[in-house]
Design a protein around this motif. Structure first.
Motif, PDB file in Angstrom:
ATOM      1  N   GLY A 288       0.814  -1.207   0.000  1.00 35.56           N
ATOM      2  CA  GLY A 288       0.000   0.000   0.000  1.00 35.56           C
ATOM      3  C   GLY A 288       0.847   1.256   0.000  1.00 35.56           C
ATOM      4  N   ALA A 289       1.974   1.202   0.712  1.00 34.28           N
ATOM      5  CA  ALA A 289       2.884   2.352   0.747  1.00 34.28           C
ATOM      6  C   ALA A 289       3.486   2.595  -0.635  1.00 34.28           C
ATOM      7  N   ASP A 290       3.839   1.514  -1.334  1.00 29.07           N
ATOM      8  CA  ASP A 290       4.372   1.655  -2.688  1.00 29.07           C
ATOM      9  C   ASP A 290       3.335   2.274  -3.611  1.00 29.07           C
ATOM     10  N   MET A 291       2.088   1.844  -3.471  1.00 31.81           N
ATOM     11  CA  MET A 291       1.011   2.381  -4.307  1.00 31.81           C
ATOM     12  C   MET A 291       0.783   3.853  -3.981  1.00 31.81           C
ATOM     13  N   GLN A 292       0.851   4.207  -2.704  1.00 31.53           N
ATOM     14  CA  GLN A 292       0.703   5.610  -2.307  1.00 31.53           C
ATOM     15  C   GLN A 292       1.784   6.465  -2.951  1.00 31.53           C
ATOM     16  N   ALA A 293       3.015   5.976  -2.959  1.00 28.84           N
ATOM     17  CA  ALA A 293       4.116   6.726  -3.560  1.00 28.84           C
ATOM     18  C   ALA A 293       3.893   6.913  -5.058  1.00 28.84           C
ATOM     19  N   VAL A 294       3.379   5.887  -5.732  1.00 28.07           N
ATOM     20  CA  VAL A 294       3.100   5.993  -7.167  1.00 28.07           C
ATOM     21  C   VAL A 294       2.004   7.023  -7.419  1.00 28.07           C
ATOM     22  N   MET A 295       0.953   6.985  -6.623  1.00 28.52           N
ATOM     23  CA  MET A 295      -0.143   7.952  -6.788  1.00 28.52           C
ATOM     24  C   MET A 295       0.332   9.368  -6.472  1.00 28.52           C
ATOM     25  N   THR A 296       1.183   9.495  -5.459  1.00 24.45           N
ATOM     26  CA  THR A 296       1.738  10.804  -5.107  1.00 24.45           C
ATOM     27  C   THR A 296       2.596  11.335  -6.246  1.00 24.45           C
ATOM     28  N   GLU A 297       3.441  10.473  -6.817  1.00 19.26           N
ATOM     29  CA  GLU A 297       4.292  10.895  -7.927  1.00 19.26           C
ATOM     30  C   GLU A 297       3.451  11.321  -9.125  1.00 19.26           C
ATOM     31  N   THR A 298       2.381  10.611  -9.390  1.00 24.96           N
ATOM     32  CA  THR A 298       1.493  10.970 -10.504  1.00 24.96           C
ATOM     33  C   THR A 298       0.922  12.367 -10.308  1.00 24.96           C
ATOM     34  N   THR A 299       0.487  12.676  -9.088  1.00 29.36           N
ATOM     35  CA  THR A 299      -0.044  14.014  -8.796  1.00 29.36           C
ATOM     36  C   THR A 299       1.039  15.075  -8.951  1.00 29.36           C
ATOM     37  N   LEU A 300       2.248  14.780  -8.498  1.00 35.05           N
ATOM     38  CA  LEU A 300       3.347  15.738  -8.605  1.00 35.05           C
ATOM     39  C   LEU A 300       3.689  16.024 -10.068  1.00 35.05           C
ATOM     40  N   ARG A 301       3.636  15.011 -10.891  1.00 34.09           N
ATOM     41  CA  ARG A 301       4.003  15.174 -12.308  1.00 34.09           C
ATOM     42  C   ARG A 301       2.905  15.854 -13.125  1.00 34.09           C
ATOM     43  N   ARG A 302       1.705  15.900 -12.588  1.00 34.56           N
ATOM     44  CA  ARG A 302       0.570  16.457 -13.322  1.00 34.56           C
ATOM     45  C   ARG A 302       0.655  17.972 -13.478  1.00 34.56           C
ATOM     46  N   SER A 303       1.241  18.671 -12.503  1.00 36.67           N
ATOM     47  CA  SER A 303       1.216  20.131 -12.519  1.00 36.67           C
ATOM     48  C   SER A 303       2.334  20.677 -11.629  1.00 36.67           C
ATOM     49  N   SER A 304       2.751  21.894 -11.902  1.00 36.81           N
ATOM     50  CA  SER A 304       3.755  22.529 -11.040  1.00 36.81           C
ATOM     51  C   SER A 304       3.174  22.865  -9.670  1.00 36.81           C
ATOM     52  N   LEU A 305       1.862  22.775  -9.528  1.00 38.53           N
ATOM     53  CA  LEU A 305       1.208  22.984  -8.236  1.00 38.53           C
ATOM     54  C   LEU A 305       0.823  21.645  -7.591  1.00 38.53           C
ATOM     55  N   GLY A 306       1.432  20.560  -8.044  1.00 40.84           N
ATOM     56  CA  GLY A 306       1.118  19.232  -7.542  1.00 40.84           C
ATOM     57  C   GLY A 306       1.378  19.072  -6.061  1.00 40.84           C
ATOM     58  N   LEU A 307       2.419  19.687  -5.561  1.00 43.74           N
ATOM     59  CA  LEU A 307       2.736  19.585  -4.132  1.00 43.74           C
ATOM     60  C   LEU A 307       1.659  20.273  -3.292  1.00 43.74           C
ATOM     61  N   ALA A 308       1.238  21.442  -3.710  1.00 42.21           N
ATOM     62  CA  ALA A 308       0.154  22.145  -3.005  1.00 42.21           C
ATOM     63  C   ALA A 308      -1.139  21.343  -3.085  1.00 42.21           C
ATOM     64  N   GLU A 309      -1.390  20.702  -4.212  1.00 42.14           N
ATOM     65  CA  GLU A 309      -2.591  19.876  -4.373  1.00 42.14           C
ATOM     66  C   GLU A 309      -2.573  18.703  -3.394  1.00 42.14           C
ATOM     67  N   LEU A 310      -1.427  18.068  -3.216  1.00 34.93           N
ATOM     68  CA  LEU A 310      -1.315  16.959  -2.265  1.00 34.93           C
ATOM     69  C   LEU A 310      -1.621  17.421  -0.839  1.00 34.93           C
ATOM     70  N   VAL A 311      -1.115  18.575  -0.473  1.00 31.56           N
ATOM     71  CA  VAL A 311      -1.369  19.106   0.869  1.00 31.56           C
ATOM     72  C   VAL A 311      -2.843  19.451   1.019  1.00 31.56           C
ATOM     73  N   ARG A 312      -3.413  20.060   0.002  1.00 31.02           N
ATOM     74  CA  ARG A 312      -4.840  20.417   0.036  1.00 31.02           C
ATOM     75  C   ARG A 312      -5.692  19.159   0.242  1.00 31.02           C
ATOM     76  N   ARG A 313      -5.391  18.103  -0.473  1.00 35.01           N
ATOM     77  CA  ARG A 313      -6.133  16.841  -0.322  1.00 35.01           C
ATOM     78  C   ARG A 313      -5.956  16.256   1.075  1.00 35.01           C
ATOM     79  N   ALA A 314      -4.712  16.281   1.576  1.00 42.56           N
ATOM     80  CA  ALA A 314      -4.436  15.717   2.905  1.00 42.56           C
ATOM     81  C   ALA A 314      -5.217  16.466   3.977  1.00 42.56           C
ATOM     82  N   ARG A 315      -5.434  17.752   3.791  1.00 42.94           N
ATOM     83  CA  ARG A 315      -6.160  18.545   4.783  1.00 42.94           C
ATOM     84  C   ARG A 315      -7.653  18.197   4.819  1.00 42.94           C
ATOM     85  N   THR A 316      -8.169  17.582   3.755  1.00 39.37           N
ATOM     86  CA  THR A 316      -9.591  17.226   3.735  1.00 39.37           C
ATOM     87  C   THR A 316      -9.851  15.823   4.286  1.00 39.37           C
TER      88      THR A 316
END
Length: 153
Positions: A54-82
């Motif tokens: 599950g941790a490996d899958m989380q890392a893959v999904m996180t990397e996909t979000t990061l590669r999607r946009s230059s605001l990917g890191l902010a998007e990950l934090v925004r999602r984590a806050r919800t």
């Protein structure tokens, strides 16, 4: 990094507070992948009860979000806050900050120099854009610290 992290957790930046989630990484040969794995740690943005698969899958999904946009890191934090934890409490409360420590940032330049492939140059540029996009936005509390050897300054 000598003393910086304890000082921040002790309230050195009064305007930011003393509650930090800290992702520490070295860019190495896969800067975005290494950032994704650091962010996927249970102590940062990853699930507390994830098994290795599950941790490996989380890392893959996180990397996909990061590669999607230059605001990917902010998007990950925004999602984590919800998200809510098992007790119904916010998983990543608004009062907590995210600190991304990129140790040996100079590896990014060596990575770009050693591998002349177009993809490596794109990855290095995308990694820097992710960091700049995260600190440039105003909605999430994301801070970045870069460490470099003095001979690379």
């Amino acid at each position: 990094m000598a003393g910086l992290l304890p000082a921040l957790q002790g309230g050195l930046m009064a305007s930011a507070g003393s509650d930090w989630r800290i992702a520490i990484l070295r860019p190495g040969g896969d800067p975005i992948g290494n950032l994704a794995r650091a962010l996927s740690s249970p102590a940062v943005l990853g699930s507390q009860d994830a098994e290795q698969k599950g941790a490996d899958m989380q890392a893959v999904m996180t990397e996909t979000t990061l590669r999607r946009s230059s605001l990917g890191l902010a998007e990950l934090v925004r999602r984590a806050r919800t998200k809510l934890d098992a007790d119904g409490q916010p998983f990543f409360p608004d009062y907590e900050n995210l600190l991304v420590v990129v140790d040996q940032f100079e590896e990014l330049f060596r990575f770009k120099q050693l591998i002349e492939e177009e993809k490596s140059q794109e990855d290095a540029a995308a990694f820097v854009k992710l960091l700049l996009g995260a600190v440039g936005q105003k909605t999430e509390k994301i801070y970045v610290v870069l460490t470099m050897r003095s001979d690379f300054l």
